[in-house]
Motif scaffolding. Sequence first.
Motif, PDB file in Angstrom:
ATOM      1  N   ARG A  42     -58.446 -83.690  36.885  1.00 35.00           N
ATOM      2  CA  ARG A  42     -57.662 -82.746  37.909  1.00 35.00           C
ATOM      3  C   ARG A  42     -57.829 -81.841  36.978  1.00 35.00           C
ATOM      4  O   ARG A  42     -57.863 -80.686  38.141  1.00 35.00           O
ATOM      5  N   ARG A  90     -55.370 -74.797  39.745  1.00 33.30           N
ATOM      6  CA  ARG A  90     -54.544 -76.077  40.816  1.00 33.30           C
ATOM      7  C   ARG A  90     -54.151 -76.809  40.102  1.00 33.30           C
ATOM      8  O   ARG A  90     -53.236 -77.202  40.115  1.00 33.30           O
ATOM      9  N   SER A 104     -44.502 -75.052  47.371  1.00 27.99           N
ATOM     10  CA  SER A 104     -45.157 -75.125  48.424  1.00 27.99           C
ATOM     11  C   SER A 104     -46.181 -73.738  49.088  1.00 27.99           C
ATOM     12  O   SER A 104     -45.301 -72.776  49.505  1.00 27.99           O
ATOM     13  N   PRO A 105     -47.557 -73.844  49.428  1.00 26.92           N
ATOM     14  CA  PRO A 105     -48.042 -72.383  49.712  1.00 26.92           C
ATOM     15  C   PRO A 105     -47.630 -73.067  51.405  1.00 26.92           C
ATOM     16  O   PRO A 105     -48.841 -72.825  52.010  1.00 26.92           O
ATOM     17  N   GLY A 114     -48.735 -72.979  44.860  1.00 27.90           N
ATOM     18  CA  GLY A 114     -48.591 -74.794  45.099  1.00 27.90           C
ATOM     19  C   GLY A 114     -49.443 -74.889  43.678  1.00 27.90           C
ATOM     20  O   GLY A 114     -49.372 -76.339  44.165  1.00 27.90           O
ATOM     21  N   GLY A 115     -49.410 -74.962  42.758  1.00 26.95           N
ATOM     22  CA  GLY A 115     -50.316 -75.441  41.967  1.00 26.95           C
ATOM     23  C   GLY A 115     -49.471 -76.139  41.276  1.00 26.95           C
ATOM     24  O   GLY A 115     -48.049 -75.431  40.864  1.00 26.95           O
ATOM     25  N   ARG A 116     -50.311 -76.678  40.182  1.00 25.42           N
ATOM     26  CA  ARG A 116     -49.690 -77.730  38.955  1.00 25.42           C
ATOM     27  C   ARG A 116     -49.858 -77.435  37.978  1.00 25.42           C
ATOM     28  O   ARG A 116     -51.104 -76.431  37.932  1.00 25.42           O
ATOM     29  N   PHE A 131     -48.198 -84.905  45.096  1.00 27.85           N
ATOM     30  CA  PHE A 131     -47.488 -83.454  44.815  1.00 27.85           C
ATOM     31  C   PHE A 131     -48.694 -83.455  43.469  1.00 27.85           C
ATOM     32  O   PHE A 131     -49.148 -82.306  43.208  1.00 27.85           O
ATOM     33  N   TRP A 173     -52.211 -83.453  44.054  1.00 25.94           N
ATOM     34  CA  TRP A 173     -52.777 -81.825  44.449  1.00 25.94           C
ATOM     35  C   TRP A 173     -52.286 -80.738  44.898  1.00 25.94           C
ATOM     36  O   TRP A 173     -52.470 -80.104  46.158  1.00 25.94           O
ATOM     37  N   GLY A 174     -50.902 -80.760  44.708  1.00 24.55           N
ATOM     38  CA  GLY A 174     -49.812 -79.209  45.187  1.00 24.55           C
ATOM     39  C   GLY A 174     -49.222 -79.558  45.803  1.00 24.55           C
ATOM     40  O   GLY A 174     -48.375 -78.510  46.227  1.00 24.55           O
ATOM     41  N   ALA A 175     -48.623 -80.714  47.340  1.00 22.64           N
ATOM     42  CA  ALA A 175     -47.876 -80.768  48.356  1.00 22.64           C
ATOM     43  C   ALA A 175     -46.383 -81.139  47.342  1.00 22.64           C
ATOM     44  O   ALA A 175     -46.378 -81.339  46.438  1.00 22.64           O
TER      45      ALA A 175
END
Lengths: 445, 557
Positions: A141, A249, A284-285, A297-299, B192, B194-196
């Motif tokens: 990822r 992301r 979240s975006p 909303g990225g990690r 999560f 994937w950003g949600a």
Amino acid sequence: MTEQSDAAIRHEGVVSPFNALGSDDLVVEARGTRLAVVAGGDPLTTPLFEAELGPTSPRIGGKEASLAEAVHAAAELLGKARFPLIGGLETDTNGMRAALKVAERVGGVVDHAASGPLLATIRVMQTGGNVMATLAEVRNRADLVLFVGTDAASLMPRFFKQVIWPEQRLPGTGTTRRLVFLGDGLDPKVGVAPDGTLPTHLPCATDRLVEAAAVLRALVERRAVRGETPAGLPLSDLEKLAADIREARYAIIVWAASQLPAEDAELTISSLCEMLKTLNQAPSPSPESSDGQAGPGGRALGLALTGPGNSIGANQVTAWSWGVPIRTSVATGAPVYDPDGYATEALLASGRADALLWIASFMDRPPPKGVPTIVLGRAGATAEADIVIPVGTPGLDHAGTVFRTDTVVALPVGQLRESGLPSVEQVLNDILTALGKKPVAEDKA
Amino acid sequence: MLTKLAGGRVFDPINDVDGEVKDLFIEDGRFVEAHAGKTPDEVRDLSGKVLMAGGIDMHSHIGGGKFNIARMLMADEHRNQVFHENGACRCGSGEATPSTFQTGYAYAKLGYTMAFEPAMLPANARQAHLEMGDIPILDKGAYALLGSDDLLLSMMREEKGKDAIRDYVAWTLETSQALAIKVVNPGGISAFKWGARRLNLDEKNPYYEQTPRKILTTLADALTELGVPHPVHVHGCNLGVPGNDETTLKTIEGMEGRRIHLTHLQFHSYGKEGKRGFSSGAAAIAEAVNKNKNVSIDVGQVMFGQTVTASGDTMSQVRTSRFADPKKWVAMDIECDAGCGVLPFRYKEKNFVHALQWAIGLELFLMIEDPWQIFLTTDHPNGAPFTTYPHLIRLLMDRDFRNDRLRALPKATREMSNLESLTREYTLAEIATITRAGPARILGLDKEHGHLGAGARADLTAYRDDPDREAMFNEPELVLKAGRRVVEKGVIDPEAAGIVGATHVVRPGYDRLIERHIGRFVEDFRGMRLGTVKLSDAEIEADGKGSLVCHACGGVH
């Protein structure tokens, strides 16, 4: 066994007990007790597979002795000690289980040879927390990987091949991956992409990494930073990096506490972990929820790298058995965790520890000096001690389990040769037998 | 050797025995019929004692990576919660997050002989079993987590078909040495990544485009076809979110009669009424459970005090991380498999929300009518540590005590709960049902466990009949495992301290060709070989350190 076999036995899919990456694709040929890595080796692990077996006989005071005599002498030494230190602890799960039993029996303290850096990361977790990823998440990822004070390859030569530039990534995770090296003396070439792209290098003096991490955190959290060259870097470079992390992301931040200055490691890692927590708490975006405080909303997650010696495994076993990390004493009969006071160096320097049981089954790691010492060491190790008992290496001489650097995945390591060497677990269980049972006390719980 | 346990009052719901005075006989570790003409070698007088089968905790986080993180995170608490070794029992620490040896001793002292880890990540299965191998006395087992793993979701996205999914589920059970399948926030842990930050029952995962509803029915169908005794064990969407009562009702409805176990239902029974936007949804949910016999639940009761929540639900744990007390928390994305989130939590009596959580759990206990559909849990340690069970049992059995406790709560909370009006008091038979008979049956273990009939393994707990039910359940007089004394009057038998219990698993048959697909996924994306991933029997059984008990599946394959 050494004389008899000419024919090589080929072992495929060998799990390396040495690299903390869980590489399980090695090919190793065994001729008697000689091992040769045919595929999947690297400059750090291959010599550990290929080292000659060396003398396998126990020694007392430098003189050869039987295993039974050495075990008896070890039990006597430990039984007499007031506060023995069980150190090194480079062993597998079962060896560690037995070491904790010995500690409880003799009222000692346990510490691993690499506890210092290991506990830097753990103490940050214990005081503030963290957000971490395992290797497969990084591999699939990550679109941005920041290396803080480490090139990863010097600890794990196969890191980039196995984790950063795999042939395939999960569908949908993207195809781009940018790397940034932050630190001094790092060679970006080790991280070169298949298309020849080199990682960005932000040269930061090692003793200023702690400052760089703090500034980066502040910038990611959109707080004001004063000065034009914090940590000796142009502010604009750090601003750009902070923006990239916010917009990524799936950003990964890699550190190796053993390669950070010991006095700064905890603070540096703490800044990074607090930054990761902020990024993950970002909403979240969506138009209603976006507060502009953090990325879309990225990690962002961390990955802590450890060296060989299964420090992760030793700590896991201690944590589940006793409820606390390593550097713990059971001298009172119950666990007392003291990551400063029970460091090997501190215990030996202060004279509090009066005997040392040193366990080093993966590689030749000589014990520290200063007190009567028993070594359960890899055969061929040269350091002398009062009692030396050569033991097998997990993954070479006997089966066992060891842990990967990400703490989650435990790996089964196998047996590649018949060396006749006992495992750490076997020797410690023999020592326990020689010590005899403690009388059962009233149940205090 | 034949042992007679004489004169106890027996509560054995599986065999319809409700408090009758009855002699029990044990031979070779099992209960046997009374022998005519055979004199017992040993007679133990248990007259006046209340006898039940050994307790079975069907949902308790006892082993695995996140629990070890939780232990380390609670270092300050552990400093003052230590347990000394005594020459027989090992030392340890932690009340909410006890070390492994202490977990075994503490459960045994409460009369429990089996406990099940409900959230074992397949990627972490080796560690979970190593830890459980160091939990003495208890038998144990684990539920493997699926539903946010990239492999299942990609198979669903690519429409690989239900046979392939069924085979993958069976393969997971076998190679992670599991007894059942757990789903945590179906698809949400993946979303999560994937950003949600949130995923509702009918929302699609951002990449795989699968909804939680579809993931649940897919896994439920796979388990039914495989004949796995325990239904899909579900931690639903939106844990802890006010208004999630609607999600829970829709989840029950969405199963369309399929069997489902809804775990720690208390955390999924929140309305959003009232001026604080937080209310009890227990009544409607209890009614839905009462109407739908395909549903079983465990409560996940909250009790006041310091604990730590350890969950696979990374998404909801990070969402609630601002409430961590003390203020520290850990989250992990794990191996294209799942994740974990760990945050300390202090449930306070004077806090409106916490007090209402407490009341909602009790409302569920009292309004769900059939004790075979509901099991006693605190989701250890998430709602409270399992050591609070005796107190919880008293709350269920003693209305005056319950109402006294209720009166200590904030007025605003009392106004939002119907608890005071609920007159039900659990009977001893009902307690025996929700703490041993029911769990044994729902897990498919009830042939040999959870009862006192002939053929069952002789796991038995004898309590003195004390009107203070908390005191009674806190210190059993005698606990036997397989006929062997393990605890008497609160003290672990030194000879029993080293018992290593069995690990319970299921192994439904499947088409092994599925390994090709799984193997490719594991090699391509995790960079590992399949052989490294699979947990062998020998790893659990080596050197006599453990043993495996495989339970039959009723599937057609």
